[in-house]
Design a protein around this motif. Sequence first.
Motif, PDB file in Angstrom:
ATOM      1  N   LEU A  79       0.829  -1.212   0.000  1.00  0.00           N
ATOM      2  CA  LEU A  79       0.000   0.000   0.000  1.00  0.00           C
ATOM      3  C   LEU A  79       0.861   1.258   0.000  1.00  0.00           C
ATOM      4  N   PHE A  80       1.980   1.216   0.704  1.00  0.00           N
ATOM      5  CA  PHE A  80       2.883   2.368   0.723  1.00  0.00           C
ATOM      6  C   PHE A  80       3.503   2.594  -0.661  1.00  0.00           C
ATOM      7  N   ALA A  81       3.869   1.489  -1.338  1.00  0.00           N
ATOM      8  CA  ALA A  81       4.422   1.617  -2.681  1.00  0.00           C
ATOM      9  C   ALA A  81       3.400   2.192  -3.649  1.00  0.00           C
ATOM     10  N   ALA A  82       2.126   1.754  -3.523  1.00  0.00           N
ATOM     11  CA  ALA A  82       1.076   2.303  -4.401  1.00  0.00           C
ATOM     12  C   ALA A  82       0.893   3.799  -4.166  1.00  0.00           C
ATOM     13  N   HIS A  83       0.994   4.218  -2.913  1.00  0.00           N
ATOM     14  CA  HIS A  83       0.857   5.645  -2.597  1.00  0.00           C
ATOM     15  C   HIS A  83       2.030   6.444  -3.163  1.00  0.00           C
ATOM     16  N   GLY A 137      -0.663   6.665  -6.705  1.00  0.00           N
ATOM     17  CA  GLY A 137      -2.018   6.199  -6.462  1.00  0.00           C
ATOM     18  C   GLY A 137      -2.766   6.007  -7.763  1.00  0.00           C
ATOM     19  N   GLY A 138      -4.006   6.410  -7.781  1.00  0.00           N
ATOM     20  CA  GLY A 138      -4.825   6.204  -8.960  1.00  0.00           C
ATOM     21  C   GLY A 138      -5.462   4.831  -8.941  1.00  0.00           C
ATOM     22  N   PRO A 139      -6.485   4.599  -9.749  1.00  0.00           N
ATOM     23  CA  PRO A 139      -7.170   3.302  -9.747  1.00  0.00           C
ATOM     24  C   PRO A 139      -6.248   2.134 -10.065  1.00  0.00           C
TER      25      PRO A 139
END
Length: 315
Positions: free
Chosen positions: A198-202, A206-208
Motif C-alpha cells: 500500500l505504501f508503494a502504491a501511494h 495512487g490512482g485506480p
Amino acid sequence: MIKFEISYPGGSTHEVELAGSLTVLGRDPGCDIVLNDSKCSRRHAIIEEGPRGLVVRDSASANGVYVNGRRVDQAPLKPGDVLRLGEVRLKLVAQLGETVVMAPDDLDLRTAAGAPPPLDDVPRPEALLATPRVNERPAHVRPPAAERRPGGEPRLPRDTRPVEPRRPAAGRGVRPATVNVLLALWAVFVPASVAACLFAAHRLGGGPVGWTLGAVASFLLAALGTLMALGLRALAPWARHLQIATAALGLLACPFTLVSVTLLLYLTRPEVKAAFEGSPGRGAGNGTAEATFALSVLGMLVLGLALTAVAVLVL
C-alpha cells in the motif's frame, strides 16, 4: 523382556524391566525410559529386538550414544554392556524370557537330590491362590505367554499382543527451534507485506490502477505468509518444500543471499526432513546445532534488512 540398571551421576541407581520389542529412551515424558538429564535429547536412542537380538540405535541425538565407552550410531547389545546417554549409564542386566531346555536325565537327578517336583504335580488350592504373596509380580511385567492349570492343560492369557511404546502422530512432533523462528517471521511478514504494498502504491501516485495493483500484490503476499505460517506450525511436508523454493528465490536478492543459503543448508538436513515427515524416533530436536541455525537465520535476516535500508537511502 529386558532389564536395565540405570545409574545417575549423583550415585542413585535403580532397575527397570520392560516388555516389548521396541524401547525408546530420552527426556520426553512419553518415552518408555525417561532420563532426567539435561544432556539427553528428548528422544535420544531406540533399543529394538530383531532376529539377531537387541540393537541400540542413535535417534539423531545431540550428544551421541556410547556402548562400553565407544560412540556408535547402531550396535548390538548383550548382557553386561553399558550404555551412556548424556551423563546417565544404563547396564543391560539380562534379557529375560529365554527358554531353558532340560534333558530327562537332568530332571531325574534333580528329583533324586531332593529338588521340589514340577509345579504341574503339586495341587494348588483356590484359597492358596487367592492369598497375596510377598514376591508378587510387578504390575508392569506381563505374565508368561502360557500358564498351566493343575490338570496340565495349557491356559492362554486373554491378551497376548505385545505392548508397543507410544509414538507421536505423524507430522505432530515437537517443532524445532529454527522452524518456530520461521513461523514467527512469516506471521510478521503478513502485515508487513500489506503495509509495504500500500505504501508503494501511494508513492507511485495512487490512482485506480496503482491501488488495484497494490491491493492484489498485498493479497497474494498475505496469503503466502498465512499459508506458510500454518504449514510450518503443523510441520506439513509441503511447507518444507515451499520454504526451500522461497529460499532459492531469495538467492537472487543480494541483501538476502546469506540468509537464503543458511535456510537451504538447514532445510536439507536429514533430521529436519524427518521432523516434517513425522518419522518416529527421529527429529531435529532443540540441541546446539538447532540453536546455531536459529540465531544464524535471525542474524542474516537483520543484516539483509540493514543493507536494504542503506540501499534505499542511498538511491
